[in-house]
Each structure stands twice: as C-alpha cells, then as structure tokens.
Design a protein around this motif. Structure first.
Motif, short mmCIF file in Angstrom:
data_model
loop_
_atom_site.label_atom_id
_atom_site.label_comp_id
_atom_site.label_asym_id
_atom_site.label_seq_id
_atom_site.Cartn_x
_atom_site.Cartn_y
_atom_site.Cartn_z
N PRO A 1 -11.81 -12.15 -25.82
CA PRO A 1 -11.03 -12.99 -24.91
C PRO A 1 -11.71 -13.10 -23.55
O PRO A 1 -12.45 -12.21 -23.13
CB PRO A 1 -9.69 -12.27 -24.80
N ALA A 2 -11.46 -14.20 -22.89
CA ALA A 2 -12.07 -14.41 -21.58
C ALA A 2 -11.51 -13.41 -20.58
O ALA A 2 -10.33 -13.06 -20.62
CB ALA A 2 -11.77 -15.83 -21.09
N ALA A 3 -12.37 -12.93 -19.70
CA ALA A 3 -11.94 -11.96 -18.69
C ALA A 3 -11.11 -12.67 -17.63
O ALA A 3 -11.28 -13.86 -17.36
CB ALA A 3 -13.17 -11.32 -18.04
N ALA A 4 -10.20 -11.93 -17.03
CA ALA A 4 -9.37 -12.48 -15.96
C ALA A 4 -10.23 -12.78 -14.75
O ALA A 4 -11.00 -11.94 -14.30
CB ALA A 4 -8.26 -11.51 -15.61
N GLU A 5 -10.10 -13.99 -14.22
CA GLU A 5 -10.91 -14.39 -13.07
C GLU A 5 -10.17 -14.34 -11.75
O GLU A 5 -10.76 -14.43 -10.69
CB GLU A 5 -11.46 -15.79 -13.30
N ALA A 6 -8.83 -14.19 -11.82
CA ALA A 6 -8.02 -14.13 -10.60
C ALA A 6 -6.75 -13.36 -10.90
O ALA A 6 -6.35 -13.21 -12.05
CB ALA A 6 -7.69 -15.53 -10.09
N ALA A 7 -6.12 -12.88 -9.85
CA ALA A 7 -4.88 -12.14 -10.02
C ALA A 7 -3.77 -13.07 -10.48
O ALA A 7 -3.70 -14.23 -10.07
CB ALA A 7 -4.49 -11.48 -8.70
#
Length: 68
Positions: A18-24
């Motif tokens: 899965p894509a990593a979180a880029e923002a909170a």
C-alpha cells in the motif's frame, strides 16, 4: 486404505504494497484488543492511529464495546 487426492492450491497472487501516508489525516489504522485481569472479567480497547504521525487519534476502553 483409501489414497488421498492432492489438494489444488490457488495460484499465488502478486501483492502490492500500500502507498505510504504522505500527510497527517490521510491514512488511519484501527485495532481492537481484549484482555482479562485476574478476576476473569474481560475488557476491550479500540484504538485509531494516524499512520503518518503515529499518533493515537482516538482510544476507547470498556467492559463492552458496541457499535454506537
């Protein structure tokens, strides 16, 4: 003695990461856990964690968790 037929296994699927979180506040994870102390009563805890900041957004612990 009956001879067993070999099981047919499903072909392996290619898993994508899965894509990593880029923002909170974009990707959250939740977890249910249960435990019981020495008196035998069981309690539950539910935790929601922001995947980017690793901060617990919400936590609830109770003897009985409902869908409310």
């Amino acid at each position: 003695m009956r001879s067993k037929t070999p099981r047919s296994h499903a072909s392996p699927q290619v898993r994508t990461t899965p894509a990593a979180a880029e923002a909170a506040g974009v990707v959250w994870a939740m977890d249910f856990m249960s435990d019981s102390p020495s008196d035998g009563r069981r309690f539950w805890s539910w935790t929601v964690v922001d995947a980017f900041t690793r901060e617990a957004v919400a936590t609830r612990a109770d003897l009985q968790l409902t869908g409310d």
